[in-house]
Structure formats: C-alpha cells, structure tokens
Motif scaffolding. Sequence first.
Motif, PDB file in Angstrom:
ATOM      1  N   THR A  10       0.870  -1.171   0.000  1.00 16.46           N
ATOM      2  CA  THR A  10       0.000   0.000   0.000  1.00 16.46           C
ATOM      3  C   THR A  10       0.906   1.219   0.000  1.00 16.46           C
ATOM      4  OG1 THR A  10      -1.954   1.005   1.010  1.00 16.46           O
ATOM      5  CG2 THR A  10      -0.256   0.191   2.518  1.00 16.46           C
ATOM      6  N   SER A  11       0.339   2.390   0.053  1.00 17.49           N
ATOM      7  CA  SER A  11       1.130   3.627   0.079  1.00 17.49           C
ATOM      8  C   SER A  11       0.624   4.532   1.196  1.00 17.49           C
ATOM      9  CB  SER A  11       1.012   4.362  -1.259  1.00 17.49           C
ATOM     10  OG  SER A  11      -0.316   4.830  -1.437  1.00 17.49           O
ATOM     11  N   THR A  12       1.425   5.520   1.535  1.00 20.15           N
ATOM     12  CA  THR A  12       1.003   6.450   2.583  1.00 20.15           C
ATOM     13  C   THR A  12      -0.252   7.208   2.164  1.00 20.15           C
ATOM     14  OG1 THR A  12       2.576   8.097   1.771  1.00 20.15           O
ATOM     15  CG2 THR A  12       3.303   6.724   3.593  1.00 20.15           C
ATOM     16  N   SER A  13      -0.380   7.512   0.872  1.00 23.37           N
ATOM     17  CA  SER A  13      -1.577   8.237   0.428  1.00 23.37           C
ATOM     18  C   SER A  13      -2.823   7.353   0.548  1.00 23.37           C
ATOM     19  CB  SER A  13      -1.412   8.743  -1.001  1.00 23.37           C
ATOM     20  OG  SER A  13      -1.186   7.687  -1.895  1.00 23.37           O
ATOM     21  N   GLU A  14      -2.690   6.050   0.272  1.00 22.02           N
ATOM     22  CA  GLU A  14      -3.834   5.153   0.434  1.00 22.02           C
ATOM     23  C   GLU A  14      -4.213   5.008   1.904  1.00 22.02           C
ATOM     24  OE1 GLU A  14      -2.037   1.917  -1.667  1.00 22.02           O
ATOM     25  OE2 GLU A  14      -3.328   2.225  -3.400  1.00 22.02           O
ATOM     26  N   VAL A  15      -3.226   4.941   2.779  1.00 19.75           N
ATOM     27  CA  VAL A  15      -3.497   4.860   4.214  1.00 19.75           C
ATOM     28  C   VAL A  15      -4.168   6.146   4.698  1.00 19.75           C
ATOM     29  CG1 VAL A  15      -2.445   4.677   6.505  1.00 19.75           C
ATOM     30  CG2 VAL A  15      -1.692   3.167   4.676  1.00 19.75           C
ATOM     31  N   ALA A  16      -3.704   7.288   4.190  1.00 18.41           N
ATOM     32  CA  ALA A  16      -4.300   8.571   4.575  1.00 18.41           C
ATOM     33  C   ALA A  16      -5.774   8.630   4.174  1.00 18.41           C
ATOM     34  CB  ALA A  16      -3.532   9.722   3.943  1.00 18.41           C
ATOM     35  N   ILE A  17      -6.089   8.120   3.003  1.00 24.56           N
ATOM     36  CA  ILE A  17      -7.494   8.087   2.559  1.00 24.56           C
ATOM     37  C   ILE A  17      -8.321   7.228   3.517  1.00 24.56           C
ATOM     38  CG2 ILE A  17      -9.043   7.229   0.750  1.00 24.56           C
ATOM     39  CD1 ILE A  17      -6.808   8.047  -1.270  1.00 24.56           C
ATOM     40  N   TYR A  18      -7.793   6.053   3.873  1.00 29.20           N
ATOM     41  CA  TYR A  18      -8.502   5.172   4.800  1.00 29.20           C
ATOM     42  C   TYR A  18      -8.661   5.837   6.171  1.00 29.20           C
ATOM     43  CZ  TYR A  18      -9.593   1.299   7.869  1.00 29.20           C
ATOM     44  OH  TYR A  18     -10.180   0.496   8.800  1.00 29.20           O
ATOM     45  N   MET A  19      -7.599   6.477   6.660  1.00 29.85           N
ATOM     46  CA  MET A  19      -7.666   7.150   7.960  1.00 29.85           C
ATOM     47  C   MET A  19      -8.765   8.206   7.964  1.00 29.85           C
ATOM     48  SD  MET A  19      -3.632   7.552   8.943  1.00 29.85           S
ATOM     49  CE  MET A  19      -3.971   8.401  10.502  1.00 29.85           C
ATOM     50  N   ALA A  20      -8.848   8.972   6.891  1.00 25.33           N
ATOM     51  CA  ALA A  20      -9.884   9.999   6.801  1.00 25.33           C
ATOM     52  C   ALA A  20     -11.284   9.378   6.793  1.00 25.33           C
ATOM     53  CB  ALA A  20      -9.670  10.851   5.556  1.00 25.33           C
ATOM     54  N   GLN A  21     -11.412   8.232   6.133  1.00 28.32           N
ATOM     55  CA  GLN A  21     -12.713   7.560   6.064  1.00 28.32           C
ATOM     56  C   GLN A  21     -13.171   7.060   7.425  1.00 28.32           C
ATOM     57  OE1 GLN A  21     -12.016   4.531   3.112  1.00 28.32           O
ATOM     58  NE2 GLN A  21     -12.541   5.883   1.413  1.00 28.32           N
ATOM     59  N   ILE A  22     -12.235   6.701   8.286  1.00 25.28           N
ATOM     60  CA  ILE A  22     -12.631   6.194   9.605  1.00 25.28           C
ATOM     61  C   ILE A  22     -12.610   7.288  10.669  1.00 25.28           C
ATOM     62  CG2 ILE A  22     -11.923   3.830   9.074  1.00 25.28           C
ATOM     63  CD1 ILE A  22      -9.439   4.335  10.877  1.00 25.28           C
ATOM     64  N   GLY A  23     -12.383   8.540  10.236  1.00 34.71           N
ATOM     65  CA  GLY A  23     -12.473   9.661  11.159  1.00 34.71           C
ATOM     66  C   GLY A  23     -11.163  10.079  11.809  1.00 34.71           C
ATOM     67  N   ASP A  25      -7.353  11.920  11.560  1.00 36.54           N
ATOM     68  CA  ASP A  25      -6.702  12.983  10.800  1.00 36.54           C
ATOM     69  C   ASP A  25      -5.316  12.513  10.386  1.00 36.54           C
ATOM     70  OD1 ASP A  25      -5.669  15.270   9.707  1.00 36.54           O
ATOM     71  OD2 ASP A  25      -5.783  16.459  11.548  1.00 36.54           O
ATOM     72  N   PRO A  26      -5.118  12.198   9.097  1.00 34.75           N
ATOM     73  CA  PRO A  26      -3.827  11.685   8.655  1.00 34.75           C
ATOM     74  C   PRO A  26      -2.679  12.678   8.817  1.00 34.75           C
ATOM     75  CG  PRO A  26      -5.296  11.991   6.775  1.00 34.75           C
ATOM     76  CD  PRO A  26      -6.089  12.258   8.010  1.00 34.75           C
ATOM     77  N   SER A  27      -2.990  13.967   8.925  1.00 34.21           N
ATOM     78  CA  SER A  27      -1.917  14.956   9.070  1.00 34.21           C
ATOM     79  C   SER A  27      -1.263  14.906  10.452  1.00 34.21           C
ATOM     80  CB  SER A  27      -2.445  16.363   8.788  1.00 34.21           C
ATOM     81  OG  SER A  27      -3.365  16.748   9.796  1.00 34.21           O
ATOM     82  N   THR A  28      -1.851  14.153  11.382  1.00 30.34           N
ATOM     83  CA  THR A  28      -1.269  14.053  12.717  1.00 30.34           C
ATOM     84  C   THR A  28      -0.198  12.969  12.808  1.00 30.34           C
ATOM     85  OG1 THR A  28      -2.963  12.506  13.465  1.00 30.34           O
ATOM     86  CG2 THR A  28      -3.397  14.854  13.799  1.00 30.34           C
ATOM     87  N   VAL A  29      -0.003  12.213  11.719  1.00 31.42           N
ATOM     88  CA  VAL A  29       0.995  11.142  11.697  1.00 31.42           C
ATOM     89  C   VAL A  29       2.013  11.457  10.606  1.00 31.42           C
ATOM     90  CG1 VAL A  29       1.357   8.664  11.413  1.00 31.42           C
ATOM     91  CG2 VAL A  29      -0.766   9.494  12.414  1.00 31.42           C
ATOM     92  N   ALA A  30       3.291  11.392  10.943  1.00 32.53           N
ATOM     93  CA  ALA A  30       4.342  11.672   9.969  1.00 32.53           C
ATOM     94  C   ALA A  30       4.328  10.625   8.859  1.00 32.53           C
ATOM     95  CB  ALA A  30       5.703  11.690  10.653  1.00 32.53           C
ATOM     96  N   ALA A  31       4.494  11.094   7.627  1.00 30.76           N
ATOM     97  CA  ALA A  31       4.502  10.184   6.477  1.00 30.76           C
ATOM     98  C   ALA A  31       5.637   9.171   6.578  1.00 30.76           C
ATOM     99  CB  ALA A  31       4.615  10.987   5.182  1.00 30.76           C
ATOM    100  N   THR A  32       6.773   9.565   7.142  1.00 31.42           N
ATOM    101  CA  THR A  32       7.886   8.615   7.284  1.00 31.42           C
ATOM    102  C   THR A  32       7.513   7.499   8.246  1.00 31.42           C
ATOM    103  OG1 THR A  32       8.893  10.061   8.950  1.00 31.42           O
ATOM    104  CG2 THR A  32       9.711  10.243   6.709  1.00 31.42           C
TER     105      THR A  32
END
Length: 69
Positions: A10-23, A25-32
């Motif tokens: 998977t990719s960080t962008s796909e995980v961010a989309i999933y995180m947003a869907q479950i409520g 905030d993906p910006s609170t977790v560093a991409a690294t």
Amino acid sequence: MSSTSPVSYTSTSEVAIYMAQIGSDPSTVAATFLGLLITRESRRIDDYCARRFYTTTGPETIYLDGNNS
C-alpha cells in the motif's frame, strides 16, 4: 548475484485516505512513520504467506512441489 526490490503493498496516500474515512486525521501522523509501518507490515504479509510477492532484479528460479511448499 541478484538483489531484491521489496515492495510495499500500500502507500502512505492510500493509508491517509482510509484514515480519513474512519475519522482519523492523517496529518497528525508523519509520512515517514506511516512508511515504516507499511514496509514492516508488508514483510509480515510475506512471512505469514511464507513467500514474497515481488521479484529480484536478476535471474530467478523457484521450485513448486504442488503441496504449498
């Protein structure tokens, strides 16, 4: 001698989309950090399945005996 190029499943962008869907905030977790988790879990999938789902950069031979070995 061949070298492997492990892939992440998977990719960080796909995980961010999933995180947003479950409520979450993906910006609170560093991409690294997400990248490290993705890589670790991708290798755990390989270990669980007792195989890898990527190839090497050189010639490669695999042997299958029909018994999931």
